[in-house]
Design an enzyme around this catalytic site. Structure first.
Site, PDB file in Angstrom:
ATOM      1  N   THR A 109       5.761  -0.459   2.988  1.00  0.00           N
ATOM      2  CA  THR A 109       6.124   0.791   2.321  1.00  0.00           C
ATOM      3  C   THR A 109       7.628   0.838   2.051  1.00  0.00           C
ATOM      4  O   THR A 109       8.068   1.124   0.933  1.00  0.00           O
ATOM      5  CB  THR A 109       5.698   2.000   3.206  1.00  0.00           C
ATOM      6  OG1 THR A 109       4.276   1.979   3.310  1.00  0.00           O
ATOM      7  CG2 THR A 109       6.161   3.317   2.629  1.00  0.00           C
ATOM      8  N   ASN A 113      -5.778  -3.108  -2.754  1.00  0.00           N
ATOM      9  CA  ASN A 113      -6.190  -2.916  -1.370  1.00  0.00           C
ATOM     10  C   ASN A 113      -7.622  -2.401  -1.234  1.00  0.00           C
ATOM     11  O   ASN A 113      -8.276  -2.633  -0.229  1.00  0.00           O
ATOM     12  CB  ASN A 113      -5.228  -1.977  -0.637  1.00  0.00           C
ATOM     13  CG  ASN A 113      -4.855  -0.759  -1.434  1.00  0.00           C
ATOM     14  OD1 ASN A 113      -4.455  -0.857  -2.589  1.00  0.00           O
ATOM     15  ND2 ASN A 113      -4.995   0.404  -0.853  1.00  0.00           N
ATOM     16  N   SER A 131       3.995  -7.414   3.893  1.00  0.00           N
ATOM     17  CA  SER A 131       3.871  -6.613   5.116  1.00  0.00           C
ATOM     18  C   SER A 131       3.289  -7.488   6.213  1.00  0.00           C
ATOM     19  O   SER A 131       2.256  -8.145   6.011  1.00  0.00           O
ATOM     20  CB  SER A 131       2.949  -5.419   4.844  1.00  0.00           C
ATOM     21  OG  SER A 131       2.699  -4.737   6.049  1.00  0.00           O
ATOM     22  N   CYS A 157      -4.725   3.833   4.070  1.00  0.00           N
ATOM     23  CA  CYS A 157      -3.556   4.669   4.341  1.00  0.00           C
ATOM     24  C   CYS A 157      -3.903   6.146   4.235  1.00  0.00           C
ATOM     25  O   CYS A 157      -3.161   6.983   4.702  1.00  0.00           O
ATOM     26  CB  CYS A 157      -2.422   4.305   3.389  1.00  0.00           C
ATOM     27  SG  CYS A 157      -1.918   2.609   3.637  1.00  0.00           S
TER      28      CYS A 157
END
Ligand code: PLP
Length: 387
Positions: free
Chosen positions: A72, A150, A198, A326
């Protein structure tokens, strides 16, 4: 068979043993990587070794890797109008994003809301390159595209998009958080100027990410976090040495696994999808017309509610997710499926299954048994309503 089956690797991957060992070793280092004494130099060595490992995973020079606190943060760092190249120092006057980006990109970083424009996607979730070309022509754009989605796993035509963007004088940021370690992800081959990673999606620790620059000449005039000048002035703050060490180890392991693991996962995922459809032939799998990650299936069935399905699977010992991880905990319709033109009825039932290096045939068996129960209950419910 283990007690539970984990099918939520796109939300986060379990910590790899190699990453755990690297983090544990780093935790016993006392020094600050910026200190010149032996303790400081030992910590610096760990950070720089990890930088090499992360860089190698995406084919970049180590000096172009900027460690951040998350994917992020890397996305927000990337989304600034102030990126300059050696040849072009003008600020980017607009941000173009696809309609299926992650929420951290949809938030627009440091661009004014009016400066952000959305590029539509087709029914399979692929970005419309003609629309991109038309939008990229007006002014100097920063374009942010994910390499793989995702939710659906759909892979974007990033290299083609890069040609269009660069011909129009723009810059390309690629959010490769879900793609890296699952498909080849070479920053040069992709044509990306900036790339987000990430650690926790590849078996590192949660709370570590990186922004990678393709060229050292791509420079940011306004870093997001200023202070002690760490990370070549692009991200101040004492480095998360243990997190970075784990990231490096996870990256090296993912690189070693390479194509063999991707092939294994692909075969398992195909088997899983065939099983879902043989149990309930009306099962809809999203993104089927496009190239997808080898580990992801997003599916739905009319009459199914995702939140009920997630609980039903959980009670059978299986972790799955509804839509974007998320936003899990809050049931929100998926903006990804909405952008693909999926009907509200199917959208409500979308369940994501994502596989990883620990997924086995036994996990598949458990999942398909649970699906048989759920699909039977759904079809009985439907017959009940019709009666
Ligand atoms: N980008 C994509 C495509 C993601 O899937 C995620 C997390 O799910 C992120 C960015 C954010 O990464 P992080 O969890 O490290 O903040």
């Amino acid at each position: 068979m283990s007690e539970r089956s984990y099918f939520d690797w796109n939300a986060t991957a379990p910590l790899r043993p190699q990453a755990r060992r690297a983090a544990e070793a780093a935790l016993s280092l006392a020094g600050n990587p910026s200190s010149v004494h032996a303790e400081g130099r030992a910590a610096r060595r760990v950070v720089e070794d990890a930088r090499l490992q992360v860089a190698a995973l995406v084919g970049a020079p180590a000096s172009n890797v900027v460690f951040t606190s998350s994917g992020t943060e890397a996305n927000i760092l990337a989304l600034s109008p102030a990126w300059q190249t050696a040849a072009d120092k003008r600020p980017c006057n607009r941000l173009l994003i696809s309609a299926v980006e992650h929420s951290s990109v949809r938030a627009g970083g440091r661009f004014a809301r009016e400066a952000v424009a959305e590029i539509p996607v087709d029914a399979a979730g692929r970005v419309n390159l003609t629309a991109l070309e038309a939008l990229a022509k007006s002014g100097r754009s920063l374009v942010s595209l994910m390499l793989a989605n995702n939710e659906t796993g759909v892979i974007q035509p990033v290299a083609e998009a890069a040609e269009i963007i660069h011909a129009a004088g723009g810059l390309l940021h690629v959010d490769a958080v879900q793609a890296v370690g699952r498909i080849p992800c070479d920053i040069t081959a992709l044509g990306a100027d900036l790339l987000t990673l990430s650690a926790h999606k590849i078996g590192g620790l949660k709370g570590t990410g990186a922004l990678v620059r393709a060229s050292e000449d791509t420079h940011l005039a306004d870093p997001l976090i200023r202070g002690g000048g760490q990370e070549r002035g692009l991200r101040a703050g004492t480095e998360n040495v243990a997190g970075i060490a784990a990231f490096g180890a996870a990256a090296a392991t993912a690189r070693e696994e390479g194509e063999a693991e991707a092939k294994r996962m692909h075969a398992l995922r195909d088997q899983l999808e065939a099983g879902l459809r043989s149990i309930a032939p009306r099962t809809v799998i999203f993104g089927l017309g496009a190239e997808r990650l080898p580990n992801t299936t997003l599916f739905s069935l009319e009459g199914m509610k995702a939140e009920t399905a997630v609980i039903a699977f959980d009670l059978e010992g299986i972790a799955v997710s509804s839509g974007a991880a998320c936003s899990s905990g809050k049931v929100q319709p998926s903006h990804v499926l909405a952008a693909m033109g999926v009907s509200p009825e199917l959208l409500r039932g979308a369940v994501r299954l994502s596989l990883g290096c620990d997924t086995t045939e036994s996990d598949l068996e458990r999942l398909l048994n649970a699906w048989r129960k759920l699909a039977t209950a759904l079809s009985k419910g439907r017959r009940g309503i019709a009666a």
